[in-house]
Design a protein around this motif. Structure first.
Motif, PDB file in Angstrom:
ATOM      1  N   GLY A   1       0.788  -1.236   0.000  1.00  0.00           N
ATOM      2  CA  GLY A   1       0.000   0.000   0.000  1.00  0.00           C
ATOM      3  C   GLY A   1       0.812   1.275   0.000  1.00  0.00           C
ATOM      4  O   GLY A   1       0.256   2.363  -0.206  1.00  0.00           O
ATOM      5  N   LEU A   2       2.113   1.164   0.246  1.00  0.00           N
ATOM      6  CA  LEU A   2       2.907   2.386   0.396  1.00  0.00           C
ATOM      7  C   LEU A   2       3.008   3.182  -0.912  1.00  0.00           C
ATOM      8  O   LEU A   2       2.766   4.392  -0.928  1.00  0.00           O
ATOM      9  N   ILE A   3       3.381   2.527  -1.984  1.00  0.00           N
ATOM     10  CA  ILE A   3       3.571   3.250  -3.252  1.00  0.00           C
ATOM     11  C   ILE A   3       2.233   3.815  -3.741  1.00  0.00           C
ATOM     12  O   ILE A   3       2.159   4.954  -4.213  1.00  0.00           O
ATOM     13  N   ASP A   4       1.172   3.049  -3.587  1.00  0.00           N
ATOM     14  CA  ASP A   4      -0.157   3.578  -3.947  1.00  0.00           C
ATOM     15  C   ASP A   4      -0.479   4.837  -3.143  1.00  0.00           C
ATOM     16  O   ASP A   4      -0.986   5.819  -3.684  1.00  0.00           O
ATOM     17  N   ALA A   5      -0.220   4.799  -1.834  1.00  0.00           N
ATOM     18  CA  ALA A   5      -0.534   5.957  -0.985  1.00  0.00           C
ATOM     19  C   ALA A   5       0.318   7.157  -1.369  1.00  0.00           C
ATOM     20  O   ALA A   5      -0.154   8.296  -1.385  1.00  0.00           O
ATOM     21  N   ILE A   6       1.579   6.915  -1.695  1.00  0.00           N
ATOM     22  CA  ILE A   6       2.455   8.021  -2.095  1.00  0.00           C
ATOM     23  C   ILE A   6       1.991   8.616  -3.426  1.00  0.00           C
ATOM     24  O   ILE A   6       1.881   9.833  -3.572  1.00  0.00           O
ATOM     25  N   LEU A   7       1.684   7.743  -4.383  1.00  0.00           N
ATOM     26  CA  LEU A   7       1.229   8.254  -5.689  1.00  0.00           C
ATOM     27  C   LEU A   7      -0.081   9.016  -5.553  1.00  0.00           C
ATOM     28  O   LEU A   7      -0.286  10.047  -6.190  1.00  0.00           O
ATOM     29  N   ALA A   8      -0.972   8.525  -4.705  1.00  0.00           N
ATOM     30  CA  ALA A   8      -2.261   9.204  -4.511  1.00  0.00           C
ATOM     31  C   ALA A   8      -2.067  10.553  -3.827  1.00  0.00           C
ATOM     32  O   ALA A   8      -2.881  11.467  -3.997  1.00  0.00           O
ATOM     33  N   SER A   9      -1.000  10.687  -3.055  1.00  0.00           N
ATOM     34  CA  SER A   9      -0.745  11.929  -2.307  1.00  0.00           C
ATOM     35  C   SER A   9       0.003  12.957  -3.127  1.00  0.00           C
ATOM     36  O   SER A   9       0.134  14.107  -2.722  1.00  0.00           O
ATOM     37  N   TYR A  10       0.499  12.526  -4.255  1.00  0.00           N
ATOM     38  CA  TYR A  10       1.421  13.373  -5.013  1.00  0.00           C
ATOM     39  C   TYR A  10       0.692  14.395  -5.883  1.00  0.00           C
ATOM     40  O   TYR A  10      -0.153  14.039  -6.693  1.00  0.00           O
ATOM     41  N   THR A  11       1.051  15.647  -5.696  1.00  0.00           N
ATOM     42  CA  THR A  11       0.611  16.709  -6.603  1.00  0.00           C
ATOM     43  C   THR A  11       1.868  17.191  -7.299  1.00  0.00           C
ATOM     44  O   THR A  11       2.795  17.665  -6.632  1.00  0.00           O
ATOM     45  N   PRO A  12       1.934  17.056  -8.627  1.00  0.00           N
ATOM     46  CA  PRO A  12       3.179  17.444  -9.298  1.00  0.00           C
ATOM     47  C   PRO A  12       3.544  18.881  -8.978  1.00  0.00           C
ATOM     48  O   PRO A  12       2.691  19.758  -8.940  1.00  0.00           O
ATOM     49  N   ALA A  13       4.815  19.087  -8.721  1.00  0.00           N
ATOM     50  CA  ALA A  13       5.329  20.440  -8.497  1.00  0.00           C
ATOM     51  C   ALA A  13       5.159  21.231  -9.787  1.00  0.00           C
ATOM     52  O   ALA A  13       5.128  20.649 -10.877  1.00  0.00           O
ATOM     53  N   ASP A  14       5.030  22.535  -9.661  1.00  0.00           N
ATOM     54  CA  ASP A  14       4.978  23.292 -10.921  1.00  0.00           C
ATOM     55  C   ASP A  14       6.371  23.298 -11.531  1.00  0.00           C
ATOM     56  O   ASP A  14       7.377  23.081 -10.848  1.00  0.00           O
ATOM     57  N   PRO A  15       6.449  23.503 -12.863  1.00  0.00           N
ATOM     58  CA  PRO A  15       7.742  23.358 -13.557  1.00  0.00           C
ATOM     59  C   PRO A  15       8.843  24.217 -12.948  1.00  0.00           C
ATOM     60  O   PRO A  15       9.998  23.775 -12.857  1.00  0.00           O
ATOM     61  N   ALA A  16       8.505  25.432 -12.507  1.00  0.00           N
ATOM     62  CA  ALA A  16       9.558  26.299 -11.958  1.00  0.00           C
ATOM     63  C   ALA A  16      10.138  25.696 -10.682  1.00  0.00           C
ATOM     64  O   ALA A  16      11.345  25.717 -10.455  1.00  0.00           O
ATOM     65  N   GLU A  17       9.261  25.130  -9.878  1.00  0.00           N
ATOM     66  CA  GLU A  17       9.690  24.521  -8.634  1.00  0.00           C
ATOM     67  C   GLU A  17      10.581  23.307  -8.921  1.00  0.00           C
ATOM     68  O   GLU A  17      11.605  23.087  -8.275  1.00  0.00           O
ATOM     69  N   LEU A  18      10.169  22.526  -9.926  1.00  0.00           N
ATOM     70  CA  LEU A  18      10.943  21.358 -10.304  1.00  0.00           C
ATOM     71  C   LEU A  18      12.317  21.815 -10.822  1.00  0.00           C
ATOM     72  O   LEU A  18      13.343  21.220 -10.499  1.00  0.00           O
ATOM     73  N   ALA A  19      12.316  22.902 -11.583  1.00  0.00           N
ATOM     74  CA  ALA A  19      13.580  23.417 -12.116  1.00  0.00           C
ATOM     75  C   ALA A  19      14.506  23.835 -10.976  1.00  0.00           C
ATOM     76  O   ALA A  19      15.706  23.553 -11.004  1.00  0.00           O
ATOM     77  N   ASP A  20      13.947  24.468  -9.940  1.00  0.00           N
ATOM     78  CA  ASP A  20      14.756  24.875  -8.789  1.00  0.00           C
ATOM     79  C   ASP A  20      15.395  23.681  -8.111  1.00  0.00           C
ATOM     80  O   ASP A  20      16.495  23.764  -7.580  1.00  0.00           O
ATOM     81  N   ALA A  21      14.652  22.577  -8.093  1.00  0.00           N
ATOM     82  CA  ALA A  21      15.115  21.396  -7.375  1.00  0.00           C
ATOM     83  C   ALA A  21      16.266  20.721  -8.097  1.00  0.00           C
ATOM     84  O   ALA A  21      16.930  19.854  -7.538  1.00  0.00           O
ATOM     85  N   ARG A  22      16.504  21.107  -9.327  1.00  0.00           N
ATOM     86  CA  ARG A  22      17.581  20.463 -10.081  1.00  0.00           C
ATOM     87  C   ARG A  22      18.882  21.090  -9.729  1.00  0.00           C
ATOM     88  O   ARG A  22      19.901  20.797 -10.244  1.00  0.00           O
TER      89      ARG A  22
END
Lengths: 111, 111
Positions: B90-111
């Motif tokens: 159940g862990l991966i399902d719960a994580i995927l269900a909880s996930y809201t993709p970061a906006d692209p700028a935020e994702l870019a910052d994380a790189r």
């Protein structure tokens, strides 16, 4: 003591919660606090220096996993179970069900 | 290329999986790979340097989240879904269900 920062429910971020729990000591704290109620910070983990604990409380608090409040000279900690369950349904249950406590030596290494 | 290390199923550790997924880029990779099948490593994330990606593939692989194999000059990545579900139901399902993709700028910052 000024009130430490706690993120509002809708500002709790999944990645921050996973990072906070991706550590044996902090996972151990989750398991203790999941019993419910407030715990004096000194009653949760043994044999860890105050400065190390302060670091781990901060990671748990700033990620939104725990609530921390001062009561006289004692810090009381509790799990933000309602907020976490509202934000990430099933996640904390799945993590707790997946958790096998590290053996004491391993936990000691992680400190 | 020598075969990179992958932990056996029973050596996958919860804390390592949570740490691996506690990062916006790696969480994004989980979401892509959760569709199933193998993906060439270049087809998963755009605009990230090869050395940065190599780091993230290693974190995901060594924690047991992904399988990585070479096919000619291409790396093929896939989610170790069966192993993760067996180990942490159940862990991966719960994580995927909880996930809201970061906006692209935020994702870019994380790189």
């Amino acid at each position: 003591m000024s009130e430490p920062h706690h993120p509002a429910r809708d500002q709790i971020r999944l990645e921050a919660v996973l990072t906070a729990l991706g550590h044996p000591l902090r996972m151990n704290v989750l398991q203790v606090l999941a019993e419910g109620g407030e715990y004096p910070c000194g009653a949760i983990v043994d044999g860890v220096s105050k400065s190390t604990l302060t670091h781990h409380w901060r990671v748990l608090r700033e990620s939104g996993v725990i609530n921390q409040r001062a009561s006289g000279r004692t810090l009381l900690l509790s799990l933000r179970r309602d907020d976490l369950d509202a934000r990430f349904p099933g996640l904390i249950d799945a993590i707790l069900a997946s958790y096998t406590p590290a053996d004491p030596a391993e936990l000691a290494d992680a400190r």
